[in-house]
Design a protein around this motif. Structure first.
Motif: not given
Length: 363
Positions: A151-168
């Motif tokens: 995502v950083e390569d595509l957007t050239e935006v530095r990501i500060d945090h990562y969140l992952e949510v599941s179906f459940v």
């Protein structure tokens, strides 16, 4: 000021006041207890040649197709049978402005063409050189770190945090709210996702909400229509949480957060202290500055050998969109009086011609 905007302003003001109040005493205890159950991932170590840090806060939000925690009977009932590919089912990039008075959210098509950097498959020693693939496969190929890098390569935006949510966790949170209201001008039916909505307003429970945000076979819009429904649903979810008084009740906040965060994974740096600090900084926030957009694309169905149908971004327009993230500015607005699509199931135009606010996409 329009009545809807006044309503949203009052709701958000009361919500954030409640969040600030819970930042001390029992509130701190509630948040700390809930976040103790969040799964932690290493999303950033070893990353090299990253974009420069800008002002504000950038969060990569991933909705996964994980079926963990569902029985076989539940998988069949919720139309999520089969084996998970551990892929990213939804990819959203959020920007919270440095003054905490604006939130921008951009949906990234999961079939976006991307060149994945070299990586090793999770839990193996199988090394892959850099190769072309679809963006959503980055998660299964290299876990959160590769997802962030792609995502950083595509957007050239530095990501500060990562969140992952599941179906459940998604379904449990909706049910904890007592359902979420959505509206459509035409019936929405997708047998693959188990979606069958009449025209008008409907209140969706957890399984119904999952069908609504996952449906891909409603019309020719495919993932693009689904991205807009995901944005609409997120706005409706917040609307329900605020209008129902959930966020004014510490006990209800704990129950909602517990149901949502039970199956959530986040980077180590995004803990209770960061959440509480963010709530305190956002006390002057107003929803007229909640923005939604999708990435501008040049080709929605580029057929590529070995990859099938891929989405090719409009590089110039996408760069203008993400420059707003990098420079902590509002997203580009429609030009020449154009307005974003208003139909609940319409195809989002994306980028400069698809920016909307929360007030425009709730019932």
């Amino acid at each position: 000021m329009p009545a809807r905007r006044r309503r949203w302003g009052i709701r958000i003001a009361s919500t954030l006041s409640a969040l600030v109040l819970t930042a001390s005493g029992v509130g701190h205890s509630v948040v700390a207890t809930v976040t103790d159950g969040v799964g932690r991932v290493d999303a950033f170590s070893g990353l090299r040649d990253r974009p420069d840090a800008g002002s504000g806060l950038n969060i990569l939000l991933i909705g996964t197709d994980s079926r963990d925690g569902l029985t076989e009977e539940e998988r069949a009932r919720y139309h999520v049978g089969g084996t998970s590919c551990r892929c990213a089912d939804a990819i959203l990039l959020l920007h919270i402005s440095a003054d905490r008075e604006r939130v921008s959210m951009v949906s990234l098509p999961r079939d976006s063409f991307a060149t994945l950097p070299e990586h090793t498959l999770p839990d193996t020693e199988e090394h892959h050189d850099a190769h072309d693939d679809k963006l959503n496969s980055a998660l299964s190929h290299g876990g959160p770190q590769l997802m962030v890098r792609a995502v950083e390569d595509l957007t050239e935006v530095r990501i500060d945090h990562y969140l992952e949510v599941s179906f459940v966790s998604f379904m449990r949170a909706v049910d904890e709210l007592g359902g979420v209201e959505v509206c459509t001008t035409e019936p929405l039916r997708d047998a693959y996702a188990g979606l069958d909505l009449p025209a008008g307003t409907s209140t969706l429970d957890g399984p119904g909400a999952l069908a609504y945000v996952r449906a891909r076979h409603l019309d020719g819009a495919s993932d693009f229509g689904r991205m807009q429904r995901q944005q609409r649903f997120l706005a409706a979810f917040v609307d329900k949480a605020v209008s129902g008084g959930v966020l004014l009740n510490p006990g209800k906040v704990a129950a909602l957060a517990g149901s949502l965060l039970d199956s959530v994974r986040a980077d180590e740096g995004f803990g209770s202290e960061q959440m509480l600090a963010l709530a305190g900084l956002m006390r002057h926030f107003s929803t007229e500055s909640v923005e939604f957009a999708s990435v501008p694309v040049a080709d929605r169905e580029r057929q590529l050998p070995g990859l099938g149908s891929t989405v090719i971004w409009d590089e110039a327009a996408a760069d203008r969109l993400f420059a707003a993230f990098r420079e902590d500015r509002p997203l580009p607005r429609p030009e020449s009086g154009e307005e974003a699509a208003a139909e609940p199931h319409a195809v989002p135009a994306g980028g400069e011609h698809g920016t909307t606010t929360a007030d425009q996409i709730v019932c």
